[in-house]
Design a protein around this motif. Structure first.
Motif, short mmCIF file in Angstrom:
data_model
loop_
_atom_site.label_atom_id
_atom_site.label_comp_id
_atom_site.label_asym_id
_atom_site.label_seq_id
_atom_site.Cartn_x
_atom_site.Cartn_y
_atom_site.Cartn_z
N CYS A 141 -4.70 -7.92 -1.58
CA CYS A 141 -3.43 -8.60 -1.82
C CYS A 141 -3.24 -8.90 -3.30
O CYS A 141 -4.16 -8.76 -4.10
CB CYS A 141 -3.37 -9.89 -0.98
SG CYS A 141 -4.19 -11.29 -1.69
N GLY A 143 -2.99 -11.63 -4.71
CA GLY A 143 -3.67 -12.83 -5.19
C GLY A 143 -5.15 -12.60 -5.50
O GLY A 143 -5.84 -13.52 -5.94
N CYS A 144 -5.63 -11.39 -5.28
CA CYS A 144 -7.05 -11.10 -5.51
C CYS A 144 -7.41 -11.18 -6.99
O CYS A 144 -6.70 -10.65 -7.84
CB CYS A 144 -7.40 -9.70 -5.02
SG CYS A 144 -7.60 -9.54 -3.23
N HIS A 166 -10.94 -14.52 -3.88
CA HIS A 166 -9.97 -15.57 -4.18
C HIS A 166 -10.75 -16.79 -4.63
O HIS A 166 -11.84 -17.05 -4.12
CB HIS A 166 -9.14 -15.94 -2.95
CG HIS A 166 -8.08 -14.93 -2.63
ND1 HIS A 166 -6.80 -15.28 -2.27
CD2 HIS A 166 -8.11 -13.57 -2.65
CE1 HIS A 166 -6.09 -14.17 -2.07
NE2 HIS A 166 -6.87 -13.13 -2.27
N HIS A 368 -5.71 -11.13 5.38
CA HIS A 368 -5.78 -11.09 3.92
C HIS A 368 -4.40 -10.86 3.31
O HIS A 368 -3.93 -9.73 3.20
CB HIS A 368 -6.78 -10.02 3.46
CG HIS A 368 -7.15 -10.19 2.03
ND1 HIS A 368 -8.38 -9.88 1.53
CD2 HIS A 368 -6.46 -10.69 0.98
CE1 HIS A 368 -8.41 -10.16 0.24
NE2 HIS A 368 -7.24 -10.64 -0.11
ZN LIG Z 1 -6.51 -11.09 -1.97
#
Ligand SMILES: [Zn+2]
Length: 432
Positions: A141, A143-144, A166, A368
């Motif tokens: 994703c 946000g990784c 994360h 995820h």
């Molecule tokens: Zn992620």
């Protein structure tokens, strides 16, 4: 109403915290969903509370009468929805709303005077720390965050691989009887950074996220007074923010070469300890240094306290040093209390991070997705807090077990609740 622990917990959540109403206030951006955001939220909350462990394990539960009753599905419903639907709903859930669910429970507990006595010196302490619940070898994703690690192949060759993870900064109320999860903030990868959008391709650091978190935490919970943190936080900009928020700080000062520790060390070396506390299992020497003003990036005095802990039963063993920087309203703490507070910081690592991954499966990646992970954690932390309040405020005989083996106590309580849920399958039972 059934007499089991689960029924008691459900009733407690309803009477004391208006849990059904709060869940009902959740929303997401799906159009005309057949399963409301509140039911999705309730299902995930009880998944966390009953430690169901994964969405695969949850799937069969979603067509069990007892689970449907627990989450408040319409009577006569055969199946709630699929776990794919839950997952999709989490991705578009309103994050402010789901955070408000968790915050609302803590605020209610505060109104019920649960935190009035405070901890040391009758003040309320919030510990901040970085938390990394999972890591994977594939990016899933936006946000990784990514780190590069050297991995030894079977051939013996060393290759560099990418690891995705994360990271969050967690704010936890630490106290004498129990610890409460207050808030969390994600450490953002450079693509998602909001501040200082420059050509700078670096990910955010823990401190940047922590400052954002602390401002919001103080705004949300005005009654918090002292921040407790590790060596990363012993710097002028962070301590200035603490002062600006009219809070105090108790932070470990580890970097020997940095002010104000360097100046304090010089003074400590010239003096005998201010106080010596002898106990059977440890001897504590304390040095106090109340008015250090050597930090150019912090405008004000800092109290530096050194606690040197030795074990009188093992005179040859090395001593352990706790150099601590203290600011603001925390400066009224006597040195022995400063040491007790900073040593209490282990709560966030032990009752928080360690239990969440070893006992609560919070390290399992249920789904995820950048938004879904946050929504899920807010629901899980609501479950964690609800169970904590229930255990220590309601089922008082359980609360006394702390200090022996609290993990086992909670595990036993959760097992009892899972057994209760199985009994709820009995059609004679009236959910009340
Ligand atoms: Zn992620």
């Amino acid at each position: 109403m059934g007499a089991g622990r689960l029924s008691q917990l459900v009733a407690y959540g309803r009477k004391v915290y208006d849990l059904p109403e709060r869940l009902g206030a959740l929303s997401d951006s799906r159009r005309h969903p057949r399963t409301s955001a509140g039911l999705v939220g309730g299902s995930v909350l009880y998944t966390g509370l009953l430690r169901i462990g994964s969405f695969n394990a949850l799937e069969p539960r979603l067509s069990e009468k007892s689970f449907l009753r627990l989450v408040g599905a319409a009577q006569g419903a055969d199946k709630l929805c699929s776990v794919d639907t839950l997952s999709r709903a989490l991705r578009v859930m309103d994050l402010d709303g789901v955070r408000q669910l968790c915050v609302g429970l803590v605020a209610q507990a505060e109104r019920n005077k649960v935190f009035r006595e405070g901890w040391h010196w009758a003040m309320n302490y919030v510990a901040l720390d970085g938390w990394e619940p999972f890591e994977s070898s594939k990016r899933h994703c936006e946000g990784c965050l990514v780190r590069h690690v050297k991995v030894k192949k079977r051939s013996g060759e060393l290759v560099e691989e990418e690891r995705y993870y994360h990271r969050f900064v967690v704010a936890m109320l630490i106290g004498n009887r129990f610890d409460v999860m207050l808030d969390l903030e994600q450490v953002l990868p450079h693509e998602l950074r909001v501040e200082g959008q420059t050509a700078d391709q670096t990910d955010e650091g823990e401190l940047t996220a922590a400052k954002r978190l602390l401002r919001r935490v103080k705004q949300t919970y005005g009654w918090l007074e002292v921040v407790v943190a590790d060596g990363l936080y012993a710097n002028g900009p962070f301590l200035s923010l603490v002062a600006q928020l009219r809070m105090g700080a108790v932070v470990i000062a580890r970097k020997e070469t940095d002010e104000p520790l360097r100046e304090a060390r010089r003074l400590w070396q010239m003096q005998p300890p201010t106080q010596v506390i002898g106990q059977d299992h440890e001897t504590i020497q304390l040095w106090d240094c109340p008015g250090v003003e050597t930090l150019s990036s912090y405008d004000g005095p800092i109290r530096m306290v050194l606690g040197r802990v030795t074990d009188p039963r093992k005179p040859e063993a090395p001593s352990r040093d706790w150099p601590v920087a203290v600011t603001g309203r925390a400066m009224r703490l006597p040195p022995a209390k400063v040491l007790a507070v900073v040593r209490g910081r282990w709560h966030i690592e032990n009752t928080g991070f360690h239990q969440w991954t070893s006992q609560w499966d919070f390290g399992h990646v249920f789904t995820h997705h950048q938004q879904a992970i946050l929504a899920l954690y807010w629901l899980f932390f609501t479950a964690y807090n609800l169970l904590t309040f229930f255990l220590y405020l309601q089922v008082k005989s359980y609360g006394r077990d702390r200090g022996r083996d609290v993990t086992r106590t909670i595990r036993r309580l959760v097992e009892e609740m899972r057994d209760d849920l199985a009994r709820w399958g009995n059609p004679v039972w009236d959910p009340g």
